[in-house]
Design a protein around this motif. Sequence first.
Motif, mmCIF file in Angstrom:
data_model
loop_
_atom_site.group_PDB
_atom_site.id
_atom_site.type_symbol
_atom_site.label_atom_id
_atom_site.label_comp_id
_atom_site.label_asym_id
_atom_site.label_seq_id
_atom_site.Cartn_x
_atom_site.Cartn_y
_atom_site.Cartn_z
ATOM 1 N N GLN A 21 0.823 -1.199 0.000
ATOM 2 C CA GLN A 21 0.000 0.000 0.000
ATOM 3 C C GLN A 21 0.863 1.258 0.000
ATOM 4 O OE1 GLN A 21 -2.280 -0.877 3.543
ATOM 5 N NE2 GLN A 21 -4.163 -1.247 2.356
ATOM 6 N N LEU A 22 1.878 1.250 0.846
ATOM 7 C CA LEU A 22 2.770 2.407 0.912
ATOM 8 C C LEU A 22 3.436 2.646 -0.432
ATOM 9 C CD1 LEU A 22 4.210 4.639 2.454
ATOM 10 C CD2 LEU A 22 5.872 2.927 3.251
ATOM 11 N N ALA A 23 3.901 1.580 -1.066
ATOM 12 C CA ALA A 23 4.553 1.706 -2.373
ATOM 13 C C ALA A 23 3.585 2.260 -3.413
ATOM 14 C CB ALA A 23 5.104 0.358 -2.818
ATOM 15 N N GLN A 24 2.362 1.752 -3.436
ATOM 16 C CA GLN A 24 1.372 2.207 -4.410
ATOM 17 C C GLN A 24 1.058 3.685 -4.219
ATOM 18 O OE1 GLN A 24 -1.802 -0.597 -3.670
ATOM 19 N NE2 GLN A 24 -1.039 -2.079 -5.194
ATOM 20 N N GLU A 25 0.895 4.108 -2.981
ATOM 21 C CA GLU A 25 0.596 5.515 -2.717
ATOM 22 C C GLU A 25 1.785 6.405 -3.073
ATOM 23 O OE1 GLU A 25 -0.974 6.257 1.139
ATOM 24 O OE2 GLU A 25 -2.439 4.637 1.039
ATOM 25 N N ALA A 26 2.994 5.951 -2.721
ATOM 26 C CA ALA A 26 4.185 6.748 -3.040
ATOM 27 C C ALA A 26 4.350 6.902 -4.545
ATOM 28 C CB ALA A 26 5.424 6.095 -2.430
ATOM 29 N N LEU A 27 4.099 5.821 -5.292
ATOM 30 C CA LEU A 27 4.228 5.865 -6.753
ATOM 31 C C LEU A 27 3.180 6.767 -7.396
ATOM 32 C CD1 LEU A 27 4.996 2.090 -7.345
ATOM 33 C CD2 LEU A 27 6.530 3.993 -7.931
ATOM 34 N N PRO B 78 9.219 8.861 -5.538
ATOM 35 C CA PRO B 78 8.451 7.957 -4.673
ATOM 36 C C PRO B 78 9.234 7.403 -3.492
ATOM 37 C CG PRO B 78 7.932 7.518 -6.963
ATOM 38 C CD PRO B 78 9.055 8.513 -6.970
ATOM 39 N N GLY B 79 10.489 7.038 -3.708
ATOM 40 C CA GLY B 79 11.297 6.535 -2.609
ATOM 41 C C GLY B 79 11.497 7.577 -1.520
ATOM 42 N N THR B 80 11.666 8.826 -1.918
ATOM 43 C CA THR B 80 11.794 9.914 -0.949
ATOM 44 C C THR B 80 10.525 10.053 -0.125
ATOM 45 O OG1 THR B 80 13.362 11.144 -2.332
ATOM 46 C CG2 THR B 80 12.132 12.406 -0.685
ATOM 47 N N LEU B 81 9.379 9.966 -0.771
ATOM 48 C CA LEU B 81 8.104 10.070 -0.057
ATOM 49 C C LEU B 81 7.955 8.929 0.952
ATOM 50 C CD1 LEU B 81 5.531 11.691 0.256
ATOM 51 C CD2 LEU B 81 4.499 10.327 -1.572
ATOM 52 N N ALA B 82 8.346 7.718 0.554
ATOM 53 C CA ALA B 82 8.284 6.583 1.471
ATOM 54 C C ALA B 82 9.196 6.795 2.672
ATOM 55 C CB ALA B 82 8.659 5.298 0.740
ATOM 56 N N LEU B 83 10.375 7.362 2.452
ATOM 57 C CA LEU B 83 11.286 7.638 3.553
ATOM 58 C C LEU B 83 10.710 8.675 4.511
ATOM 59 C CD1 LEU B 83 14.738 7.717 1.737
ATOM 60 C CD2 LEU B 83 13.915 5.970 3.315
ATOM 61 N N CYS B 84 10.026 9.670 3.973
ATOM 62 C CA CYS B 84 9.383 10.676 4.823
ATOM 63 C C CYS B 84 8.321 10.027 5.705
ATOM 64 C CB CYS B 84 8.761 11.774 3.962
ATOM 65 S SG CYS B 84 9.965 12.836 3.127
ATOM 66 N N PRO C 279 10.675 -1.179 8.943
ATOM 67 C CA PRO C 279 10.551 -2.447 8.202
ATOM 68 C C PRO C 279 9.545 -2.359 7.061
ATOM 69 C CG PRO C 279 10.633 -2.878 10.553
ATOM 70 C CD PRO C 279 10.498 -1.386 10.395
ATOM 71 N N THR C 280 8.434 -1.651 7.291
ATOM 72 C CA THR C 280 7.431 -1.474 6.229
ATOM 73 C C THR C 280 8.012 -0.648 5.090
ATOM 74 O OG1 THR C 280 5.612 -1.593 7.825
ATOM 75 C CG2 THR C 280 5.138 -0.565 5.697
ATOM 76 N N VAL C 281 8.754 0.401 5.441
ATOM 77 C CA VAL C 281 9.347 1.258 4.417
ATOM 78 C C VAL C 281 10.358 0.480 3.579
ATOM 79 C CG1 VAL C 281 10.815 3.278 4.035
ATOM 80 C CG2 VAL C 281 8.973 3.379 5.727
ATOM 81 N N GLN C 282 11.213 -0.294 4.237
ATOM 82 C CA GLN C 282 12.210 -1.064 3.496
ATOM 83 C C GLN C 282 11.552 -2.083 2.569
ATOM 84 O OE1 GLN C 282 15.588 -0.642 3.270
ATOM 85 N NE2 GLN C 282 15.075 1.243 4.353
ATOM 86 N N ALA C 283 10.477 -2.708 3.047
ATOM 87 C CA ALA C 283 9.762 -3.660 2.192
ATOM 88 C C ALA C 283 9.088 -2.943 1.032
ATOM 89 C CB ALA C 283 8.727 -4.424 3.022
#
Length: 332
Positions: free
Chosen positions: A253-259, A269-275, A284-288
């Motif tokens: 879900q996090l990946a889909q929203e970030a993308l 998108p990776g920057t948004l996930a890190l934020c 762990p969720t962010v790394q996955a």
Amino acid sequence: MPNNAQRFKVRLAKATGLTDSVISAAWPDWWSDAADASPSAQAELRFTLARKLGLDPRSLLAEEAPRFLWNEAAKYKNFSGDNDKDRPAITSFGASIGRMLIKGVPNYQPIEGTSAATIRSSILANQPFIRLEHILAMTWGIGVPTVHLRVYPLSAKRMCAMAVRTRERASILLARDSQYPASIAFHLAHEVGHVALGHVEEDSALVDMEYPGQSQENADDEELAADRYALELLTGDPDFTVEKLGQGRSARQLAQEALKIGPANHIEPGTLALCYGHITQEWPTVQAAMAHIYDNPIPAWSITNQIAAREIRWDLIGDENASFLHAVLGGI
């Protein structure tokens, strides 16, 4: 019996704490068994190693305890190592690499005083959002050489990054690595912030020992300012944050929203996930999620040093220093 050079190599490592890998990388290609019997060759060996490793050549020639040249000329952030051995080794090695790099980059545009918003606008004029490669293109374009150290002076990697200033020239040395470039993009943007904000004094260095943005409790004003600079460069807002809704998100879900949300707001998108991870601490969720965001992960060091290898004017550095830098860059 070991020959003179072998005994010297052992003594050098023991006295300085320098790793065998960094001493071997600095060892000159021209050295041979025949040279071992030559006093002039022995002297040249010591001069060569001193230049590359940031050591006082007089201490090597006199068979004294080796002394690093850049002992106090650095500001350290979150340092917890050995003040007497670790700091001089890191500082002097980094300063030596920085000086070599700027010789191979003849063009320079001062970055001091340049706002994060200005850099961001310049990059976004041709890109949908800002990736690691775009910041690297910017630093090399203005003559701030940026590399990732693959040979490190100490056995325990304690440094995240280092900004070195030789007179008016700056260089950036990265040490931490990641398969996902967004984290290193923030890392690099943080160092750019230090340089642009005037935190790196002339003929000195600033060394970040912990990952920028991860330890806010003990961060000083310069660290906080460099974090805000990096956030503004990457997101457009120095106070950028995200909200955690409900029980949080799965990695997918996090990946889909970030993308989806990231590019719409000119954020990688990776920057948004890190934020999201910084606010929620759900690392762990962010790394996955990163595995879903990046189809083909590539080590950030490889991206960084491939660009460096193309940008450096190797002919201006000299064959011996070029050989050493190639080793430090991982053979690229």
